[in-house]
Design an enzyme around this catalytic site. Structure first.
Site, PDB file in Angstrom:
ATOM      1  N   ARG A  45       0.845  -1.192   0.000  1.00 16.23           N
ATOM      2  CA  ARG A  45       0.000   0.000   0.000  1.00 16.23           C
ATOM      3  C   ARG A  45       0.881   1.243   0.000  1.00 16.23           C
ATOM      4  NH1 ARG A  45      -1.954  -3.585   4.006  1.00 16.23           N
ATOM      5  NH2 ARG A  45      -4.041  -4.434   3.569  1.00 16.23           N
TER       6      ARG A  45
ATOM      7  N   LYS B 116      -1.772  -2.604   8.062  1.00 19.44           N
ATOM      8  CA  LYS B 116      -2.942  -2.185   8.832  1.00 19.44           C
ATOM      9  C   LYS B 116      -2.929  -2.846  10.204  1.00 19.44           C
ATOM     10  CE  LYS B 116      -6.152  -1.118   5.069  1.00 19.44           C
ATOM     11  NZ  LYS B 116      -7.477  -1.423   4.474  1.00 19.44           N
TER      12      LYS B 116
ATOM     13  N   HIS C 244      -2.674   2.241  -5.655  1.00 19.87           N
ATOM     14  CA  HIS C 244      -3.427   1.022  -5.335  1.00 19.87           C
ATOM     15  C   HIS C 244      -3.674   0.197  -6.593  1.00 19.87           C
ATOM     16  CE1 HIS C 244      -5.046  -0.700  -1.700  1.00 19.87           C
ATOM     17  NE2 HIS C 244      -6.081  -1.167  -2.377  1.00 19.87           N
TER      18      HIS C 244
ATOM     19  N   ARG D  55      -0.879  -2.079  -6.919  1.00 25.24           N
ATOM     20  CA  ARG D  55      -1.068  -3.196  -5.973  1.00 25.24           C
ATOM     21  C   ARG D  55      -2.006  -4.237  -6.592  1.00 25.24           C
ATOM     22  NH1 ARG D  55      -1.195  -4.554  -0.396  1.00 25.24           N
ATOM     23  NH2 ARG D  55      -3.240  -5.126   0.448  1.00 25.24           N
TER      24      ARG D  55
ATOM     25  N   HIS E  18      -3.564  -9.189   3.616  1.00 32.67           N
ATOM     26  CA  HIS E  18      -5.011  -9.243   3.803  1.00 32.67           C
ATOM     27  C   HIS E  18      -5.345 -10.107   5.024  1.00 32.67           C
ATOM     28  CE1 HIS E  18      -5.973  -8.320  -0.697  1.00 32.67           C
ATOM     29  NE2 HIS E  18      -5.817  -7.229   0.020  1.00 32.67           N
TER      30      HIS E  18
ATOM     31  N   TYR F  55      -9.080 -10.938  -6.804  1.00 30.61           N
ATOM     32  CA  TYR F  55      -8.099 -10.970  -7.884  1.00 30.61           C
ATOM     33  C   TYR F  55      -8.257 -12.197  -8.768  1.00 30.61           C
ATOM     34  CZ  TYR F  55      -6.138  -7.220  -5.176  1.00 30.61           C
ATOM     35  OH  TYR F  55      -5.986  -6.044  -4.500  1.00 30.61           O
TER      36      TYR F  55
END
Length: 306
Positions: A158, A182, A252, A255, A278, A287
């Site tokens: 990110r 995150k 992004h 990414r 994730h 994806y």
């Protein structure tokens, strides 16, 4: 805070924000979004303080979401606000502020999973070629910008993770970068030789931008401070504008492209999940849909019986 609240209700929102940040370890962006949603809910319900939180029953929650839907809010917005309401009522019930948890009965429309736009592999290669040519201008910024684009695409990180990197986060012996994602979760992400060469070239000229207060930041701006996300977004848009036919993506989008190309190359879903950081495999599965959609388009264009 988007809604004007009485002092008592504002204290509830502030305490909920502390819970999200300190106990749930959510990002500043998520905390800001959830507290804004809560303020909207409490204002709709006319809640003035903890003593009348019991007015928040399922009918009030549904009425709030219904009003938002009537104003044209997107399904993604309604889904997030419903999640914020459920998170709050569960917390308030545990704290004894609510006698029961009405959020358990609250249903919200699921957000549509839209397929993110991505670069084709040849477009990604051309983007990095453009960055390499631009780096030949001999300026530190040129070398820095090439390293940024190489790392974004090589690692699928990110933009916030990229600008948060320090020099010591890179291990060139193993070609691994330590990333804080995150929720302050740490992961190690590999990168290839082209990215390694680009970053080393940047590190060789980085001292020319170092100033007092630069600290260990890997990427520096013209004034020597840590590069901010807006500068990276501008860079990606500018460089992609030089790639004929390429979609106008931000960081992004690189990414998304990295993840899609990994799956197209045979990587398994779990490995891509780990690389991207994730929490849920379901997030990574989008994806596979991108790859399938691209395969379908190729089939329709190429097969005589499509």
């Amino acid at each position: 805070m988007p809604e004007e609240l009485p002092d008592g209700a504002a204290e509830v929102v502030a305490e909920f924000a502390r819970h999200l940040a300190a106990e749930r370890n959510l990002s500043r962006h998520t905390v800001r979004a959830y507290t804004g949603d809560l303020a909207s809910l409490l204002a709709h319900a006319g809640v003035a303080g903890p003593e009348n939180l019991d007015e928040l029953d399922i009918h009030v929650l549904r009425g709030w979401l219904g009003r938002l839907q009537a104003t044209g809010k997107a399904r993604t917005t309604l889904a997030r606000r419903g999640a914020a309401a459920r998170t709050f009522t569960a917390w308030a019930h545990r704290r004894g502020l609510l006698a029961s948890d009405p959020g358990l009965l609250l249903g919200t429309p699921k957000a549509h999973r839209t397929l993110p736009p991505v670069l084709r592999q040849d477009e990604a290669a051309e983007l990095l070629q453009v960055a390499m040519v631009a780096a030949d201008d001999g300026t530190p910024a040129g070398a820095r910008d090439r390293a940024i684009l190489e790392l974004l695409y090589a690692c699928g990180i990110r933009v916030g993770e990229l600008v948060g990197l320090d020099v010591d986060d890179l291990d060139f012996d193993r070609n691994i970068v330590r990333v804080i994602g995150k929720g302050d979760k740490e992961r190690s992400v590999p990168f290839g030789q082209p990215a390694a060469a680009a970053v080393k070239a940047w590190l060789a000229v980085r001292p020319t931008l170092v100033r007092n207060g630069s600290g260990p930041a890997l990427f520096l701006g013209a004034r020597g401070g840590r590069l901010d996300q807006r500068a990276v977004r501008r860079l990606v848009h500018q460089r992609l504008a030089d790639v004929p036919g390429a979609p106008d993506l931000g960081p992004h989008g690189l990414r998304h492209s990295a993840a899609t190309h990994l799956l197209e190359g045979g990587a398994d879903l779990r490995s891509v999940q780990e690389l991207l950081g994730h929490a849920s495999l379901g997030t990574t599965q989008i994806y596979t849909h991108v790859s399938t959609e691209r395969l379908r388009k190729v089939y329709q264009q190429a097969h005589p019986r499509a």
